[in-house]
Design a protein around this motif. Structure first.
Motif: not given
Length: 282
Positions: A186-188, A193-196, A214-221, A223-224
């Motif tokens: 997860d960089s940038g 959800g930016w890429f959902t 892409i169905r879903s985009d979750v950023s956590s810890g 990582l995307r």
């Protein structure tokens, strides 16, 4: 190229002609085939006789009706493979068919030009529908009046530049995957959800050129976690470069706030809904 020489040869009644056809995939790779018993070459293309590919008789009609035919072939490791077909590398591939005088390939004429349509595979072979150039005229045209946008993000109607670094980024795959779920660094500084609803494209490796919605985009810890609607049709390897493009849910609010592109919004957000039809005066 002289079609007149070919016509003169056909009028003799004792002909020695064959068919040659060239398949041009969407990634630019060209494959040449012939039903003659030895290789032929012209226009910078080599046509091989041992590919197991043949075409059915071409049917020509008057007017603008679509001239459809079929190509039959055997799946082989050195020509058309099942893996490439499954990966979609032959979807909408260009096809050109010539009738050629095999002892003088300068005497030839194009008999068919079009694209590949539906491809079916069975018993070690395949059958591909060939669509003529007039097939494009067989699509309905017109505009649908919807609240949501009818454009595709980045196309001519949308007019938005998706290559902007704020809406597109690349990653190198760092771990094995089931081809549908990806964990990427997860960089940038992209929002959750930016890429959902966006697009994942493979930029390098054996699967280069493949893409998935892409169905879903979750950023956590740090990582995307990216999930596609369907798995990619070809395995990926560690180190393959993936490109992510931001998604658009086609709502007017998203067009204005996320992309600042409301001037090009192709929907009708203020159109009355179904409830308006049964409403009563107040």
């Amino acid at each position: 190229m002289s079609s007149a020489e070919l016509h003169a040869h056909l009028q003799t009644g004792a002909t020695h002609v064959c068919q040659c056809w060239c398949v041009t995939r969407t990634d630019g790779q060209q494959l040449g085939f012939t039903d003659h018993d030895r290789p032929l070459a012209f226009e910078g293309i080599s046509f091989t006789p041992s590919s197991g590919l043949s075409a059915r008789a071409l049917a020509s009609t008057s007017g603008l009706s679509v001239n459809n035919t079929e190509a039959l072939g055997v799946l082989s490791s050195d020509a058309i493979t099942e893996a490439d077909i499954a990966a979609g590398r032959y979807d909408r591939a260009g096809v050109t068919v010539w009738q050629v005088c095999w002892d003088d390939v300068s005497a030839r004429q194009i008999r068919f030009r079009g694209t590949m349509g539906e491809i079916t595979r069975a018993a070690g072979g395949f059958q591909a529908e060939l669509l003529g150039l007039t097939e494009a005229l067989n699509h309905p045209h017109g505009r649908s009046y919807l609240k949501t946008c009818s454009a595709i993000l980045g196309d001519a109607a949308c007019g938005f530049n998706v290559s902007d670094p704020a809406f597109q980024t690349t990653f190198a795959l760092g771990e094995t995957t089931d081809r549908q779920h990806f964990r990427l660094p997860d960089s940038g500084g992209f929002a959750d959800g930016w890429f959902t609803h966006g697009l994942l494209e493979v930029q390098s490796g054996d699967a280069a050129g493949l893409r998935g919605a892409i169905r879903s985009d979750v950023s956590s810890g740090g990582l995307r976690q990216i999930a596609l609607w369907a798995p990619l049709p070809h395995p990926l390897a560690i180190g393959d470069v993936l490109r992510l493009t931001a998604g658009c849910d086609k709502r007017a609010d998203t067009c204005r706030e996320k992309f600042a592109n409301l001037v090009n919004f192709q929907g009708f957000p203020d159109i009355p809904g179904d409830d308006w039809l049964v409403s009563v005066p107040r």
